[in-house]
Structures are given as C-alpha cells and as structure tokens.
Enzyme design. Structure first.
Site, PDB file in Angstrom:
ATOM      1  N   GLU A 134       0.948  -1.132  -0.113  1.00  0.00           N
ATOM      2  CA  GLU A 134       0.120   0.009   0.061  1.00  0.00           C
ATOM      3  C   GLU A 134       1.163   1.239   0.105  1.00  0.00           C
ATOM      4  OE1 GLU A 134      -2.964   1.445   3.126  1.00  0.00           O
ATOM      5  OE2 GLU A 134      -4.269   0.254   1.830  1.00  0.00           O
ATOM      6  N   HIS A 168       5.849 -26.470   3.123  1.00  0.00           N
ATOM      7  CA  HIS A 168       5.004 -27.778   2.776  1.00  0.00           C
ATOM      8  C   HIS A 168       3.954 -27.175   1.486  1.00  0.00           C
ATOM      9  CE1 HIS A 168       6.651 -30.542   5.244  1.00  0.00           C
ATOM     10  NE2 HIS A 168       6.633 -29.336   6.245  1.00  0.00           N
ATOM     11  N   LYS A 221     -13.368   2.186  -3.308  1.00  0.00           N
ATOM     12  CA  LYS A 221     -14.562   2.235  -2.284  1.00  0.00           C
ATOM     13  C   LYS A 221     -15.740   3.003  -2.926  1.00  0.00           C
ATOM     14  CE  LYS A 221     -11.272   3.178   1.230  1.00  0.00           C
ATOM     15  NZ  LYS A 221     -10.696   4.013   2.358  1.00  0.00           N
TER      16      LYS A 221
END
Ligand SMILES: O=P(O)(O)OC[C@H]1O[C@](O)(CO)[C@@H](O)[C@@H]1O
Length: 559
Positions: free
Chosen positions: A367, A398, A522
C-alpha cells in the site's frame, strides 16, 4: 523533477545498469566460491537484530554503487526531513510522523510551533488508564459485570498491526491480572464478528472501534451490527433508555483522528482515544490504535515495543548508510527489482508467533510503494514495489516452496527467526522438547536459504540426477535474526521494515504515505451496493457486472 533528472538517468543508476549485465549471469554459488568471508562482509548488527545480506547476487562494488545511488537521491536529507516532521506526504500535504509516537517522554519535536511529544504521552497515559481498569476487573459492562472479551473492529492499518503484534507477543500476557481476551474482526461480510456474537456474552464484551477516518464502511458496518446485538440483548432493543445509555458508555471505546465523528456515532468522549492526521493508517500501531496490544500485554510491554522501534529510529538516523540496516535491506530490494528483474518477494518467518507478520507487511509495503507516479507526477519508467507475500516458513515449505526451488520465477526471500527460544519454560521436560523443536526450526531456516542459494550444489554428492530432481538455486535471500522475540526486538523489527519502505520510496521518488489507488474501489463499491439493493440503475454497468447482479437477484428470488 523532469525526465532527465529522474533517478534512472543518474550516473549511479547508469553504472548499476551496466554492472547488472555482468552480474545477471553470475550464480550465487560462484560468489560464495570467490571469497570465504561473504557472511562477515555483508552482515550488520543493530537494535538487537542481525542482518545477513550475503546471499544476494551482489559484490562489494555493487553495494558501493547502490550507496552512491542513495546519496544521489539525498537519502540522508530525506531521513532527516522525515523525522523532523517536514511535510513529506506531499499529495496530502502533511508530515508522516509515526516516529514521533515512539519518542521518549523527555524528547521534544516541534511541528509548526508546537511540541507534539506531550500530546503523544498524554494519549499513552489515557491508554494506560483504560488498560489498568480492564486488568483490575474494574471496567464493567452495562449490567455491572467485569469485561472479559475485547473485540477490535477495524481494517487495514486499524487491524493488521494490532493483530500481528498481539499474536507475536502472546507470551507476554500478564498472568497476575483480571484476564481479558482480545479478538479482531475486520471483514465487511461480518463472518468473523458473527462467530463472536454466537459465543460471547454481551454483558462482558467491549468493542474497540478503530478507524482513523471513522468513515470506513467495513468497520462501521461491523460496529452497527455489534451495537444492535448489545441493544437487543441488554437494552430491550433500545426501549430501555437507561440501559441503552449504559451500553453506549460501557461497551464501546473509539480510536480515531476524527473525534467529532466518534461523538456522532455515540461514543462517550471519555472513552475516545485520538490520534493525528500525521500518522498514516498502516503506521499507526504505535499509538492509540495499539490499544488492543496494550490490553493484551500490558502497558509496560507496550512501552518496550515503542522503545525498540525508537532504537531503530535512532539507528536509522545516526548510522552511516553503509552500516544502516533499513538502508541496506532497501538497497538489496532495489538491486533485485530494478537491476536483476526479481519482481517477487516472500516473507518467511520461522516462528509461529509471527504468523501475521507477512500479512502486515503486505499492507505496509504494497500500500505504501505500490505506486507508478513520482512525487512530481511523472510515470515511473522503472519498477517499484514487487509483489510481496508470505507465510510461516515451516508451513510454506509444505506449500509454495516448490515454486521457490523449481518454478520459473525469481523470488527474493526474507528468512526471519529468533536465535533463542523456550529457555524460560519452567517444566524441564517440556523445555527440552520445545528447545529441540526450536533447533529443528532454525536448522530448516538455515538449510532452506542455503538450498535456495546453492541449488544442487547443496547436496552431499554430485551423482547425476534427472532434470525433475535438479535445483537451480540462485534465489537471493536475506536472513534476519533476532536474539529473542521480545516487545523490544519486535518493535525494532517492524520499524526496520517501515524505514526500508521509506528508503525505497525515496530512491523511486514516490510517496509511500498516501493510498489513492484504494479510493476508487470504495466509491464504485458504494454505487454498486445501491444498485444491488434497489435493483435500479444496472443498465449503466458493464455486461459482466450486470450479468453477475442478475445471478444474485435470481438466487435471492428463488423460493
Ligand atoms: O483506519 P481507517 O480510516 O478505517 O482505514 C482503514 C484502512 O483503509 C485504508 O485507507 C485502505 O482502504 C488503509 O490505508 C487504512 O489502513
């Protein structure tokens, strides 16, 4: 800045570009074969941390050129401007003063004629009073029962930092106080919160509404669900006015840079903690946003966290560039991204307590530096922040290590581990087992970075192998050792990455303190929500979005 004065036209960048053409074909194993003292030459210590940068595909002269590049970008001046409180966040025209949040009480920092340190410490004192009240069992809910569960409602910087640190320092929870459990709910879909609401007792649950802007819909929608839950359970759905007032007073704390918005929402002024516009959301865990951390580990440990970050701030400001940990970490990244085309970066802590560290860094790094416009508005003709992700190293072994070892991507890796662990466990038998587990973990950490570096060469023999069993190696990595994972070393570790981000932003000439890229999303989401709810206006959307809304509406209408 014009095209011709941009960093990629600087003499050091030009020299590095030429140098990179030689270095691109040099394998890490040959660099280690060239000199037997690479670890010593490329390792530095500071603020309780050891940083080994020897497994990067560079030589002494590479580092000298990178340091030259940093000087050409006036990095030293930029560090001073940051910490002195100049308006380094240019697009929002304000300072970025997270370092002020960890200044000791006796320090002073004048910003536009005012010393900010007394206000910082007043907020810490108010946090302390709240924490002590909870830990004394004196913070009581509307029915008079002591609070047992605190739920932080926040997202992004108002969630990730507190969540990561609370988890990392779980060993430091004080035992001799009234026990309060700390929880986090961030997602706007309400699923995390819904789970708490089925399990917790409303009479003993306190919500901390954490939002710098106090406009974030994710947090506000969780907050209103929580308020309705409390009102339904404790205040007859709001009919009982006396209980309603008690619920609002005793079950909510607000943390924000917008006191008037907290008051509008109904948070009692005495239960509001403030911070300042000059603290960026993803840099805010050091002040009032850190309340859940302080609730979990106590104020003394919280202050130690601040002291560790301050150790790193001083190191960053006072240490020459060639020994400066954040600077060197940042330069290794710049070398990889801009000169060796390594555009992916994995964060791999070898300690279960650092489970959320990679998610925290994803926001801090991407960000901050996921930008493609310079401070003067030019498109950056060079790459900036790499794709950064991670997971606990032992678990990632893994999962995605296969790609690190044999995939086609070049990836820079950060291995992070505490040297000492479990030496304070009381029961000797358990201690012995756990110490052996820690040794195993350290062995894996060292072995993995070695295999990533050497490839097949790490194998004890050079027997011929089919191609699917070959490891090419040559993946660059950093190893970062903490003596122990304590509040102090964790503070230093986080500040190390904060400053690394700043150094890279300075060299890339981008602003790491704004996030305009998330704003459009937004706005569009709020318009889409209106269409979804009203079922009107979909014709203005694209074909795919319209089609998806149709699927949703059909499902909603199905019997
Ligand atoms: O603390 P606030 O204002 O609710 O914002 C939460 C997060 O939202 C963002 O603005 C991104 O949407 C982050 O920068 C910030 O940390």
């Amino acid at each position: 800045m014009t095209q011709s004065t941009m960093i990629h036209h600087s003499p050091a960048w030009q020299r590095l570009t030429v140098h990179a053409t030689e270095m691109r074909d040099v394998h890490l194993k040959s660099l280690f074969a060239e000199r037997s003292d690479r670890h010593a030459r490329f390792t530095r210590r500071g603020a309780g941390l050891t940083l080994d940068l020897s497994k990067h595909r560079w030589r002494d002269e590479t580092l000298s050129m990178l340091l030259e590049l940093a000087r050409e970008a006036d990095l030293e001046g930029a560090i001073a401007r940051l910490q002195n409180g100049e308006r380094v966040n240019r697009s929002e025209d304000r300072p970025a003063l997270h370092t002020a949040l960890r200044l000791p009480r006796e320090a002073s920092l004048m910003i536009e004629g005012e010393d900010v340190v007394p206000d910082v410490h007043e907020t810490l004192a108010r946090m302390q009073a709240m924490v002590e009240k909870c830990h004394a069992g004196q913070w009581r809910g509307a029915t008079g029962r002591p609070i047992t569960d605190v739920v932080n409602l926040g997202v992004g910087g108002s969630d990730l930092g507190p969540l990561m640190v609370t988890h990392a320092l779980a060993d430091y929870r004080p035992r001799d106080v009234h026990q309060v459990d700390i929880h986090f709910a961030s997602t706007m879909d309400g699923s995390q919160l819904a789970d708490y609401l089925t399990r917790f007792n409303p009479a003993t649950t306190l919500f901390v509404l954490s939002s710098k802007s106090f406009t974030t819909i994710d947090t506000l929608s969780n907050a209103s669900t929580a308020r309705d839950w409390l009102m339904t359970r404790l205040a007859d759905g709001g009919q009982d006015t006396q209980m309603s007032e008690l619920v609002m007073r005793q079950h909510f704390i607000g943390v924000s840079a917008k006191p008037e918005k907290m008051s509008e929402w109904g948070i009692e002024p005495r239960h509001q903690l403030h911070f300042w516009e000059w603290v960026g959301g993803r840099y805010s865990l050091w002040g009032a946003i850190g309340l859940p951390i302080a609730m979990a580990v106590g104020m003394d440990n919280f202050r130690e966290l601040l002291a560790g970050a301050h150790d790193m701030d001083r190191h960053f400001r006072e240490t020459p560039l060639e020994d400066n940990l954040p600077v060197l970490l940042a330069l290794a990244g710049i070398w990889n991204v801009n000169f060796l085309d390594v555009r992916a970066h994995s964060i791999l802590p070898y300690d279960g307590r650092l489970e959320y560290f990679a998610s925290y860094l994803e926001q801090l790094e991407m960000e901050s530096n996921g930008k493609s416009v310079t401070n003067s508005g030019e498109i950056t003709p060079y790459s900036t922040c790499p794709v950064l992700w991670g997971q606990l190293g032992p678990n990632a072994q893994h999962a995605f290590y296969q790609l690190l070892h044999q995939g086609t991507q070049a990836v820079e890796c950060d291995f992070i581990a505490p040297v000492r662990r479990y030496d304070r466990v009381e029961d000797p038998a358990t201690r012995a087992h756990l110490k052996a587990q820690h040794r195993l973990t350290l062995a894996n950490c060292v072995a993995q970075s070695r295999v990533l570096m050497l490839g097949d060469e790490a194998l004890p023999d050079d027997a011929p192998r089919p191609s699917h069993k070959r490891y090419r190696g040559n993946q660059p990595s950093t190893t970062l050792l903490l003596d122990r994972l304590t509040p102090r070393t964790l503070g230093a570790l986080i500040a190390l990455y904060e400053h690394k981000v700043f150094v890279q932003a300075t060299l890339w000439d981008i602003n790491p303190f704004d996030q305009w890229g998330v704003e459009l999303g937004k706005q569009i989401a709020s318009e889409t929500e209106q269409i979804l709810a009203s079922r009107r206006g979909a014709e203005s959307l694209d074909d795919s979005s319209r089609g998806l809304l149709d699927v949703i509406w059909q499902a909603q209408d199905a019997p």
